[in-house]
Design a protein around this motif. Structure first.
Motif, PDB file in Angstrom:
ATOM      1  N   UNK A 276       7.926  10.106  -9.524  1.00  0.00           N
ATOM      2  CA  UNK A 276       8.740   9.580  -8.444  1.00  0.00           C
ATOM      3  C   UNK A 276       9.037   8.106  -8.622  1.00  0.00           C
ATOM      4  N   UNK A 277       9.389   7.476  -7.522  1.00  0.00           N
ATOM      5  CA  UNK A 277       9.728   6.059  -7.539  1.00  0.00           C
ATOM      6  C   UNK A 277       8.475   5.217  -7.321  1.00  0.00           C
ATOM      7  N   UNK A 278       8.495   4.002  -7.838  1.00  0.00           N
ATOM      8  CA  UNK A 278       7.381   3.079  -7.643  1.00  0.00           C
ATOM      9  C   UNK A 278       7.594   2.169  -6.439  1.00  0.00           C
ATOM     10  N   UNK A 279       8.672   2.367  -5.704  1.00  0.00           N
ATOM     11  CA  UNK A 279       8.953   1.543  -4.529  1.00  0.00           C
ATOM     12  C   UNK A 279       8.054   1.970  -3.368  1.00  0.00           C
ATOM     13  N   UNK A 280       7.437   0.996  -2.723  1.00  0.00           N
ATOM     14  CA  UNK A 280       6.483   1.249  -1.649  1.00  0.00           C
ATOM     15  C   UNK A 280       6.965   0.556  -0.383  1.00  0.00           C
ATOM     16  N   UNK A 281       6.801   1.236   0.752  1.00  0.00           N
ATOM     17  CA  UNK A 281       7.098   0.664   2.062  1.00  0.00           C
ATOM     18  C   UNK A 281       5.812   0.612   2.877  1.00  0.00           C
ATOM     19  N   UNK A 282       5.712  -0.395   3.714  1.00  0.00           N
ATOM     20  CA  UNK A 282       4.503  -0.615   4.499  1.00  0.00           C
ATOM     21  C   UNK A 282       4.779  -0.449   5.983  1.00  0.00           C
ATOM     22  N   UNK A 283       3.793   0.126   6.676  1.00  0.00           N
ATOM     23  CA  UNK A 283       3.777   0.177   8.137  1.00  0.00           C
ATOM     24  C   UNK A 283       2.589  -0.650   8.616  1.00  0.00           C
ATOM     25  N   UNK A 284       2.865  -1.587   9.519  1.00  0.00           N
ATOM     26  CA  UNK A 284       1.821  -2.470  10.018  1.00  0.00           C
ATOM     27  C   UNK A 284       0.999  -1.790  11.103  1.00  0.00           C
ATOM     28  N   UNK A 288       5.226  -1.127  13.406  1.00  0.00           N
ATOM     29  CA  UNK A 288       6.480  -1.608  12.845  1.00  0.00           C
ATOM     30  C   UNK A 288       6.441  -1.530  11.326  1.00  0.00           C
ATOM     31  N   UNK A 289       7.622  -1.475  10.739  1.00  0.00           N
ATOM     32  CA  UNK A 289       7.731  -1.403   9.283  1.00  0.00           C
ATOM     33  C   UNK A 289       7.949  -2.792   8.713  1.00  0.00           C
ATOM     34  N   UNK A 290       7.209  -3.088   7.646  1.00  0.00           N
ATOM     35  CA  UNK A 290       7.369  -4.380   6.983  1.00  0.00           C
ATOM     36  C   UNK A 290       8.735  -4.421   6.315  1.00  0.00           C
ATOM     37  N   UNK A 291       9.505  -5.505   6.505  1.00  0.00           N
ATOM     38  CA  UNK A 291      10.900  -5.504   6.035  1.00  0.00           C
ATOM     39  C   UNK A 291      11.048  -5.531   4.527  1.00  0.00           C
ATOM     40  N   UNK A 292      10.050  -6.021   3.793  1.00  0.00           N
ATOM     41  CA  UNK A 292      10.164  -6.145   2.349  1.00  0.00           C
ATOM     42  C   UNK A 292       9.519  -4.936   1.667  1.00  0.00           C
ATOM     43  N   UNK A 293      10.181  -4.402   0.633  1.00  0.00           N
ATOM     44  CA  UNK A 293       9.627  -3.292  -0.151  1.00  0.00           C
ATOM     45  C   UNK A 293       8.837  -3.843  -1.325  1.00  0.00           C
ATOM     46  N   UNK A 294       7.808  -3.098  -1.723  1.00  0.00           N
ATOM     47  CA  UNK A 294       6.964  -3.501  -2.829  1.00  0.00           C
ATOM     48  C   UNK A 294       7.078  -2.555  -4.007  1.00  0.00           C
ATOM     49  N   UNK A 295       6.292  -2.826  -5.042  1.00  0.00           N
ATOM     50  CA  UNK A 295       6.321  -2.046  -6.270  1.00  0.00           C
ATOM     51  C   UNK A 295       4.893  -1.760  -6.705  1.00  0.00           C
ATOM     52  N   UNK A 296       4.642  -0.500  -7.078  1.00  0.00           N
ATOM     53  CA  UNK A 296       3.323  -0.133  -7.586  1.00  0.00           C
ATOM     54  C   UNK A 296       3.126  -0.764  -8.959  1.00  0.00           C
ATOM     55  N   UNK A 297       1.997  -1.463  -9.131  1.00  0.00           N
ATOM     56  CA  UNK A 297       1.718  -2.161 -10.376  1.00  0.00           C
ATOM     57  C   UNK A 297       0.871  -1.313 -11.326  1.00  0.00           C
ATOM     58  N   UNK A 329      -3.064  -1.850   6.416  1.00  0.00           N
ATOM     59  CA  UNK A 329      -1.686  -1.371   6.490  1.00  0.00           C
ATOM     60  C   UNK A 329      -1.644   0.079   6.024  1.00  0.00           C
ATOM     61  N   UNK A 330      -0.489   0.712   6.231  1.00  0.00           N
ATOM     62  CA  UNK A 330      -0.239   2.068   5.755  1.00  0.00           C
ATOM     63  C   UNK A 330       0.919   2.030   4.780  1.00  0.00           C
ATOM     64  N   UNK A 331       0.670   2.507   3.575  1.00  0.00           N
ATOM     65  CA  UNK A 331       1.680   2.479   2.511  1.00  0.00           C
ATOM     66  C   UNK A 331       2.284   3.865   2.349  1.00  0.00           C
ATOM     67  N   UNK A 332       3.610   3.924   2.205  1.00  0.00           N
ATOM     68  CA  UNK A 332       4.340   5.174   2.020  1.00  0.00           C
ATOM     69  C   UNK A 332       5.237   5.015   0.796  1.00  0.00           C
ATOM     70  N   UNK A 333       5.115   5.926  -0.153  1.00  0.00           N
ATOM     71  CA  UNK A 333       5.989   5.889  -1.324  1.00  0.00           C
ATOM     72  C   UNK A 333       6.105   7.290  -1.898  1.00  0.00           C
ATOM     73  N   UNK A 334       7.168   7.508  -2.674  1.00  0.00           N
ATOM     74  CA  UNK A 334       7.439   8.802  -3.295  1.00  0.00           C
ATOM     75  C   UNK A 334       6.723   8.844  -4.645  1.00  0.00           C
TER      76      UNK A 334
END
Length: 435
Positions: A276-284, A288-297, A329-334
């Protein structure tokens, strides 16, 4: 039939005329009427039975004519969607904790008393910025002593080198013993080495003097000062003077079960799913959702023995310092994608008494077919079906409450609006005649 004549004066007197008996009774004595009332009620029962029977026959005749006019049950109008296999992401939700991108403990490298503190607690500091000043008096004296020792060593080295240079031609002519020249040359070399030692001692003293000013090793936000002015510090103490953390960018360490990660790797190896994708989204914490997306390292190569989990690290930009070190936090990614899944509207999936999922399909001849399916998860307003369907199946999504397997239906695409036409002329005429 029996009649009661209340005008009779005698309660016992009766008169029979034309087969009817008239019973006289006194108004003041109503008890004489009771047996005659019973006979009256019994005489009415056959008449009531006849009336009820006639009403039932009339209703049966009307209902028979109505059903005959309708011509049997009508086919139900249902809406359906045609499903096709597609690539559906497999989202993973993991708990995580924010970790600073860089963390540095400010420690003293020399011993002494703290004379000054140059920073504001909680502020931003830059690498190399002075933070603490340790009393430099002793270290300045050490530098001066080292400088004097270096000057002495240099003088001795110059004298020894000059002596060796004079003995060299004399030893060649035999004017002095060869051993005397060898001793003079060794003394010159020893004096040169003493100069190097004094120079190193001076460099050490200068470094220690420079260490009396404690700088920031990295750029970032500094916490509170753990030591105040006048406190004695040493280079062997366990507690740091302060802690600096760089939080932009920042890391989020996520914990995933080792068994789930093993299953995913097996499915990836077998080709059942794709990476899948390495893009990660965060829920505080507040939802609320953190506005910036992250990347799995990366992910750790070892499993935590206490929790049985593997740590995955993601990197996030944090320009406004919303993410603080230690925050949960809670991380959600595909983490992967399923290449042969079906998306079915949630209202189309039903459950039986055993909890198994099933759907109704439009089968051959517009007959309803019940099909058991496997639903792994939801994706928006749809169920993700991984087994039980094939490409082109018509899944019924509307008018499901009255359907049964094998029933005849009138199917139409769910996106097509249903039209209600005017009643047929034949049906209207028959209804008018019946009225």
């Amino acid at each position: 039939m029996h009649f009661v004549d209340q005008t009779c004066r005698s309660p016992r007197r009766s008169l029979a005329t034309d087969g009817q008996s008239v019973i006289c009774a006194s108004v003041n004595d109503p008890h004489h009427l009771l047996p005659h009332r019973e006979s009256l009620e019994s005489s009415r029962n056959p008449l009531l039975i006849c009336l009820v029977g006639l009403a039932l026959l009339t209703l049966a005749a009307c209902s028979g004519g109505d059903s005959k006019g309708r011509g049997g049950p009508r086919e139900a109008n249902v809406g359906y969607v045609v499903v096709q296999p597609q690539t559906v992401p497999i989202p993973v939700t993991l708990g995580g904790r924010v970790v600073a991108y860089q963390t540095s403990e400010v420690r003293p490298q020399v011993n002494g008393l703290i004379k000054r503190i140059y920073f504001d607690e909680g502020g931003y500091v830059r690498a190399g910025q002075p933070l603490f000043q340790i009393d430099p008096s002793l270290y300045r004296a050490s530098v001066a002593q080292a400088q004097a020792n270096l000057a002495s060593a240099r003088a001795s080295s110059a004298a020894a080198k000059a002596k060796a240079d004079r003995y060299k031609p004399l030893a060649a002519m035999g004017a002095v013993a060869q051993q005397d020249y060898t001793d003079a040359q060794a003394a010159a070399n020893e004096a040169a080495a003493a100069v190097q030692q004094a120079r190193a001692a001076l460099s050490t003293a200068q470094i220690n003097l420079r260490f009396t000013t404690v700088p920031a090793p990295i750029s970032g936000r500094i916490g509170r000062s753990l030591f105040t002015v006048g406190a004695l510090v040493s280079n062997s103490q366990t507690d740091p003077l302060a802690v600096i953390q760089r939080t932009d960018p920042t890391y989020v360490d996520m914990q995933q079960s080792a068994s789930d990660l093993t299953k995913l790797r097996q499915r990836l190896a077998s080709g059942g799913v794709a990476p899948g994708s390495t893009t990660v989204h965060l829920n505080l914490d507040d939802g609320t959702q953190y506005p910036q997306a992250g990347t799995v390292q990366f992910s750790e190569v070892t499993v935590n023995q206490d929790s049985g989990t593997v740590t995955l690290r993601a990197k996030f930009p944090n320009p406004r310092n919303i993410l603080l070190p230690g925050m949960f936090v809670t991380a959600v990614f595909d983490q992967a994608t399923d290449k042969n899944a079906f998306l079915v509207p949630q209202q189309a999936v039903k459950r039986d008494f055993n909890g198994a999922a099933y759907v109704y399909l439009v089968g051959p001849g517009n007959k309803v077919v019940q099909r058991t399916v496997v639903t792994d998860r939801t994706s928006g307003s749809n169920w993700v079906v991984t087994s039980g369907l094939k490409a082109g199946d018509k899944v019924i999504t509307q008018a499901l409450d009255t359907l049964k397997a094998g029933a005849s239906v009138n199917p139409a695409p769910a996106s097509q609006p249903q039209r209600i036409g005017a009643p047929r002329s034949g049906a209207a005429g028959s209804k008018k005649q019946g009225g």
